[in-house]
Design an enzyme around this catalytic site. Sequence first.
Site, PDB file in Angstrom:
ATOM      1  N   GLY A  15      27.554  92.354  59.539  1.00 52.81           N
ATOM      2  CA  GLY A  15      28.479  93.291  58.890  1.00 52.81           C
ATOM      3  C   GLY A  15      28.746  94.550  59.694  1.00 52.81           C
ATOM      4  O   GLY A  15      28.158  94.786  60.757  1.00 52.81           O
ATOM      5  N   ASN A 132      24.981  98.398  48.155  1.00 55.23           N
ATOM      6  CA  ASN A 132      25.219  98.940  46.805  1.00 55.23           C
ATOM      7  C   ASN A 132      25.265  97.873  45.721  1.00 55.23           C
ATOM      8  O   ASN A 132      25.590  96.738  46.004  1.00 55.23           O
ATOM      9  CB  ASN A 132      26.533  99.732  46.820  1.00 55.23           C
ATOM     10  CG  ASN A 132      26.343 101.048  47.551  1.00 55.23           C
ATOM     11  OD1 ASN A 132      25.336 101.710  47.378  1.00 55.23           O
ATOM     12  ND2 ASN A 132      27.309 101.405  48.383  1.00 55.23           N
ATOM     13  N   HIS A 188      22.981 106.770  43.903  1.00 52.96           N
ATOM     14  CA  HIS A 188      23.977 106.797  44.986  1.00 52.96           C
ATOM     15  C   HIS A 188      25.295 106.286  44.408  1.00 52.96           C
ATOM     16  O   HIS A 188      25.641 105.120  44.510  1.00 52.96           O
ATOM     17  CB  HIS A 188      23.539 105.924  46.167  1.00 52.96           C
ATOM     18  CG  HIS A 188      24.615 105.793  47.204  1.00 52.96           C
ATOM     19  ND1 HIS A 188      25.111 106.869  47.888  1.00 52.96           N
ATOM     20  CD2 HIS A 188      25.328 104.726  47.640  1.00 52.96           C
ATOM     21  CE1 HIS A 188      26.075 106.461  48.707  1.00 52.96           C
ATOM     22  NE2 HIS A 188      26.218 105.165  48.567  1.00 52.96           N
TER      23      HIS A 188
END
EC number: 1.1.1.37
Length: 327
Positions: A15, A132, A188
């Site tokens: 990634g 996330n 976050h």
Amino acid sequence: MAKPAKRVAVTGAAGQIAYSLLFRIANGDLLGKDQPVILQLLDLPQAQAAVKGVVMELDDCAFPLLAGVVITDDPKVAFKDADVALLVGARPRSKGMERKDLLSANAEIFTVQGAALNEVASRDVKVLVVGNPANTNAYIAMKSAPDLPKKNFTAMLRLDHNRALSQLAAKSGKPVASIEKLAVWGNHSPTMYPDFRFATAEGESLLKLINDDAWNRDTFIPTVGKRGAAIIEARGLSSAASAANAAIDHVRDWVLGTNGKWVTMGIPSDGSYGIPEDIIYGVPVTCENGEYKRVEGLEIDAFSREKMDGTLAELLEERDGVAHLLK
């Protein structure tokens, strides 16, 4: 005498964030300029060719500290004896996907990775979740690794911390390196609370220097919270290089220490500051001898309490949303 190599596992190795991360790890930015590393790279079967391409580039840099590379699609191979695990890969939110579906998709990934860490990683492995929703993914991994100490599992709030530092430096006209005692509380996500009530620049109180409540409330907090979205809007791609930089900062400080300076880490709560135990929540910490220690006894005013409770509510909702997926 050269030090024995440390094993650093990185997921999502094909990634964008990993592409900004791997070369810096191999260059010694993560664990020190005298510490050889073996990179153990995990990605999906269909991404293996792309990972091989990245490894060709790593080879072509001829990094003196890069002692070896493992490429795999098996978490048990990637995490074998890992000293550091950077869990970067996660299921991104696709169009029309509900948040609860995103949580479930990631719960599947992070239960498997947590269990693999539990089985094969070093007992002192330092785990940083970047993918996330980072706090809840770290919580899932921690709960899936009952034989590892909970304190080994952390989530990345350093990007929010660094974003806040940069905004404060611009507003105050002070060098970014001079700013100390900044805290970022919570998740976050856009609900996080960057808090500069205790911050100083060159020994002066930033609160007094800036002296602008409206700016704090209406500009600073939302700018830090929505910075990721603003970068996607401007660039058409998410913030990869700054995220990789924050991951390096987080682990380097955890391993090598902060010399008494505050940084922000998402860590399992011990019940302090009114945060229920085990919730992975951003708090100010100092690091020494490979351990982090939360900054204790800070006064929480009414505005801060409201902000801290708001981001906690989101974390509790996420925790409850994945509870049925955890044994």
